[in-house]
Design an enzyme around this catalytic site. Sequence first.
Site, PDB file in Angstrom:
ATOM      1  N   GLY A  33       3.392  -5.027  -8.530  1.00 52.01           N
ATOM      2  CA  GLY A  33       2.276  -5.772  -7.934  1.00 52.01           C
ATOM      3  C   GLY A  33       0.973  -5.130  -8.382  1.00 52.01           C
ATOM      4  O   GLY A  33       0.908  -4.458  -9.411  1.00 52.01           O
ATOM      5  N   ARG A  34      -0.052  -5.300  -7.558  1.00 49.14           N
ATOM      6  CA  ARG A  34      -1.377  -4.817  -7.960  1.00 49.14           C
ATOM      7  C   ARG A  34      -1.422  -3.301  -8.090  1.00 49.14           C
ATOM      8  O   ARG A  34      -2.046  -2.759  -8.998  1.00 49.14           O
ATOM      9  CB  ARG A  34      -2.423  -5.303  -6.949  1.00 49.14           C
ATOM     10  CG  ARG A  34      -2.644  -6.798  -7.049  1.00 49.14           C
ATOM     11  CD  ARG A  34      -3.342  -7.349  -5.834  1.00 49.14           C
ATOM     12  NE  ARG A  34      -2.470  -7.314  -4.657  1.00 49.14           N
ATOM     13  CZ  ARG A  34      -2.551  -8.138  -3.634  1.00 49.14           C
ATOM     14  NH1 ARG A  34      -3.470  -9.070  -3.614  1.00 49.14           N
ATOM     15  NH2 ARG A  34      -1.725  -8.042  -2.609  1.00 49.14           N
ATOM     16  N   ILE A  35      -0.714  -2.599  -7.197  1.00 49.68           N
ATOM     17  CA  ILE A  35      -0.731  -1.130  -7.278  1.00 49.68           C
ATOM     18  C   ILE A  35       0.131  -0.666  -8.455  1.00 49.68           C
ATOM     19  O   ILE A  35      -0.273   0.214  -9.225  1.00 49.68           O
ATOM     20  CB  ILE A  35      -0.278  -0.502  -5.939  1.00 49.68           C
ATOM     21  CG1 ILE A  35      -1.311  -0.834  -4.851  1.00 49.68           C
ATOM     22  CG2 ILE A  35      -0.095   1.011  -6.078  1.00 49.68           C
ATOM     23  CD1 ILE A  35      -0.918  -0.429  -3.443  1.00 49.68           C
ATOM     24  N   ARG A  64      10.522  -8.319  -8.750  1.00 52.85           N
ATOM     25  CA  ARG A  64      11.182  -9.593  -8.420  1.00 52.85           C
ATOM     26  C   ARG A  64      10.810 -10.662  -9.444  1.00 52.85           C
ATOM     27  O   ARG A  64      11.628 -11.412  -9.905  1.00 52.85           O
ATOM     28  CB  ARG A  64      10.746 -10.064  -7.024  1.00 52.85           C
ATOM     29  CG  ARG A  64      11.662  -9.585  -5.931  1.00 52.85           C
ATOM     30  CD  ARG A  64      11.163 -10.037  -4.603  1.00 52.85           C
ATOM     31  NE  ARG A  64       9.727  -9.735  -4.465  1.00 52.85           N
ATOM     32  CZ  ARG A  64       9.020  -9.913  -3.382  1.00 52.85           C
ATOM     33  NH1 ARG A  64       9.587 -10.414  -2.311  1.00 52.85           N
ATOM     34  NH2 ARG A  64       7.743  -9.610  -3.326  1.00 52.85           N
ATOM     35  N   ILE A  70       5.258   6.192  -3.214  1.00 50.36           N
ATOM     36  CA  ILE A  70       3.969   6.016  -2.534  1.00 50.36           C
ATOM     37  C   ILE A  70       3.978   4.677  -1.785  1.00 50.36           C
ATOM     38  O   ILE A  70       2.927   4.204  -1.349  1.00 50.36           O
ATOM     39  CB  ILE A  70       2.768   6.041  -3.515  1.00 50.36           C
ATOM     40  CG1 ILE A  70       3.008   5.160  -4.748  1.00 50.36           C
ATOM     41  CG2 ILE A  70       2.442   7.449  -3.957  1.00 50.36           C
ATOM     42  CD1 ILE A  70       2.532   3.767  -4.676  1.00 50.36           C
ATOM     43  N   ALA A  71       5.172   4.072  -1.656  1.00 50.02           N
ATOM     44  CA  ALA A  71       5.236   2.706  -1.122  1.00 50.02           C
ATOM     45  C   ALA A  71       5.445   2.710   0.395  1.00 50.02           C
ATOM     46  O   ALA A  71       4.473   2.563   1.158  1.00 50.02           O
ATOM     47  CB  ALA A  71       6.330   1.941  -1.843  1.00 50.02           C
ATOM     48  N   ARG A  72       6.676   2.881   0.836  1.00 47.11           N
ATOM     49  CA  ARG A  72       6.984   2.910   2.257  1.00 47.11           C
ATOM     50  C   ARG A  72       8.258   3.698   2.483  1.00 47.11           C
ATOM     51  O   ARG A  72       9.180   3.639   1.660  1.00 47.11           O
ATOM     52  CB  ARG A  72       7.262   1.492   2.797  1.00 47.11           C
ATOM     53  CG  ARG A  72       6.084   0.742   3.328  1.00 47.11           C
ATOM     54  CD  ARG A  72       5.548   1.299   4.651  1.00 47.11           C
ATOM     55  NE  ARG A  72       4.398   0.545   5.091  1.00 47.11           N
ATOM     56  CZ  ARG A  72       3.153   0.697   4.647  1.00 47.11           C
ATOM     57  NH1 ARG A  72       2.872   1.619   3.741  1.00 47.11           N
ATOM     58  NH2 ARG A  72       2.169  -0.050   5.108  1.00 47.11           N
ATOM     59  N   GLU A  92       8.405   8.092   9.916  1.00 45.72           N
ATOM     60  CA  GLU A  92       7.161   8.869   9.966  1.00 45.72           C
ATOM     61  C   GLU A  92       6.608   8.857  11.382  1.00 45.72           C
ATOM     62  O   GLU A  92       6.693   7.828  12.045  1.00 45.72           O
ATOM     63  CB  GLU A  92       6.109   8.215   9.054  1.00 45.72           C
ATOM     64  CG  GLU A  92       6.367   8.408   7.600  1.00 45.72           C
ATOM     65  CD  GLU A  92       5.389   7.604   6.741  1.00 45.72           C
ATOM     66  OE1 GLU A  92       4.278   7.303   7.212  1.00 45.72           O
ATOM     67  OE2 GLU A  92       5.753   7.288   5.610  1.00 45.72           O
ATOM     68  N   HIS A 118       1.506  10.663   3.988  1.00 45.97           N
ATOM     69  CA  HIS A 118       1.045   9.269   3.870  1.00 45.97           C
ATOM     70  C   HIS A 118      -0.478   9.199   3.642  1.00 45.97           C
ATOM     71  O   HIS A 118      -1.218   8.619   4.439  1.00 45.97           O
ATOM     72  CB  HIS A 118       1.449   8.467   5.122  1.00 45.97           C
ATOM     73  CG  HIS A 118       1.511   6.994   4.878  1.00 45.97           C
ATOM     74  ND1 HIS A 118       2.456   6.175   5.473  1.00 45.97           N
ATOM     75  CD2 HIS A 118       0.764   6.171   4.107  1.00 45.97           C
ATOM     76  CE1 HIS A 118       2.266   4.924   5.078  1.00 45.97           C
ATOM     77  NE2 HIS A 118       1.241   4.898   4.241  1.00 45.97           N
TER      78      HIS A 118
HETATM   79  C1  8YV Z   1      -2.549   3.095   4.922  1.00 49.05           C
HETATM   80  C2  8YV Z   1      -0.735   2.047   3.493  1.00 49.05           C
HETATM   81  O1  8YV Z   1      -3.351   4.206   4.892  1.00 49.05           O
HETATM   82  O2  8YV Z   1      -2.130   0.219   3.029  1.00 49.05           O
HETATM   83  C3  8YV Z   1      -0.993   0.613   3.249  1.00 49.05           C
HETATM   84  O3  8YV Z   1      -0.028  -0.176   3.276  1.00 49.05           O
HETATM   85  O4  8YV Z   1       0.372   2.466   3.549  1.00 49.05           O
HETATM   86  C4  8YV Z   1      -1.848   3.041   3.634  1.00 49.05           C
HETATM   87  O5  8YV Z   1      -2.801   2.776   2.653  1.00 49.05           O
HETATM   88  C5  8YV Z   1      -1.814   3.128   6.197  1.00 49.05           C
HETATM   89  O6  8YV Z   1      -0.662   2.389   6.230  1.00 49.05           O
HETATM   90  C6  8YV Z   1      -2.773   2.620   7.231  1.00 49.05           C
HETATM   91  O7  8YV Z   1      -2.136   2.191   8.339  1.00 49.05           O
END
Ligand code: 8YV
Length: 329
Positions: free
Chosen positions: A158-160, A180, A240-242, A271, A289
């Site tokens: 995606g964009r990131i 995807r 760096i996603a989730r 988390e 995070h």
């Molecule tokens: C946030 C992030 O700092 O934008 C997102 O999805 O994971 C981070 O950039 C964080 O989730 C803010 O709630």
Amino acid sequence: MNPTKPTLLVARAMFPDALARLNDYFELELNQEDRIFSPDELTERLQGKFGMICTSSAKINQDLLAKLPELKIISTIAVGYDNFDLQACTQHQVMATNAPDVLNETTADFAWALMMATARRVTEAEHFLRNGEWQKWGVDFFVGADIHGSRLGILGMGRIGQAIARRAAGFGMDVIYHNRSRLSAEQETVAHHARYVDKESLLRESDHLILALPYSPESHHSIAAAELAQMKPSATLINIARGGIVDDVALIAALRNRQIAGAGLDVFENEPRFHPDFLDLKNVVLTPHIASASERTRRAMVNRAITNVIAAVRGEVPPDLLNRDVLEM
Ligand code: 8YV
């Protein structure tokens, strides 16, 4: 107090000078101590509110929304919105908005910071130095993996993901990705010099694999024991996603057994109570995070969330509306 203004909950502490823009439209309820509200307290605080600005820590679901008939908008400062049940929002006629784009470059910078720190063992070497263990230098002292000239794999383009890929040109990297949907030929060759591959090839061929896909039930444990087993023993994995995209228990085992060389992790399952065994591993770089945490970007994220709630109170369509079907209700 002007009784004609609707009320807005700002659920976490955030730049007071930026929030000042809201005063023309709302009575604000702030959370100066920056406590994380329990579901019950959040329900209570949202009673009678027009909307809320929140972060990823607020879980918005059917249970909560059923008790809030007056709520019109929930606006997160994050791009990720896996904490929102969008169907439930639409059903309860609540607009849901996120804050895309403004954090792409900062988050991509941080993915690179983690990749470089992991591949070149920066935090491990610093701990060694800080612990007073540096007695002599050696030829194989903290040898790591090169970034330049290596193969960068990106899962989630995606964009990131695309912003991460763009940076690879300066390091002469070969970029492969899986997503995807495939990018257009022009985006692939001209903008990112990236090659689309299936997931298995991505796992097998990447020297450094960065995860940049959104979390959803479908992406839960996209990287688990079977996937880690396909990676090169010299590879690094960067998330760096989730949290939840990676099976953390499987990753800990893979790092412990040197099935992969290292991992750089900004996000974790559960988390902030991440798995304690990560702390016993040397071949991992851990951050809490913070990938989007530059001052300028965090302000831009807050401003984007503010713009969305102001649009809503003015009767306009918020620019980052996620559940457009709510407009047909
Ligand atoms: C946030 C992030 O700092 O934008 C997102 O999805 O994971 C981070 O950039 C964080 O989730 C803010 O709630």
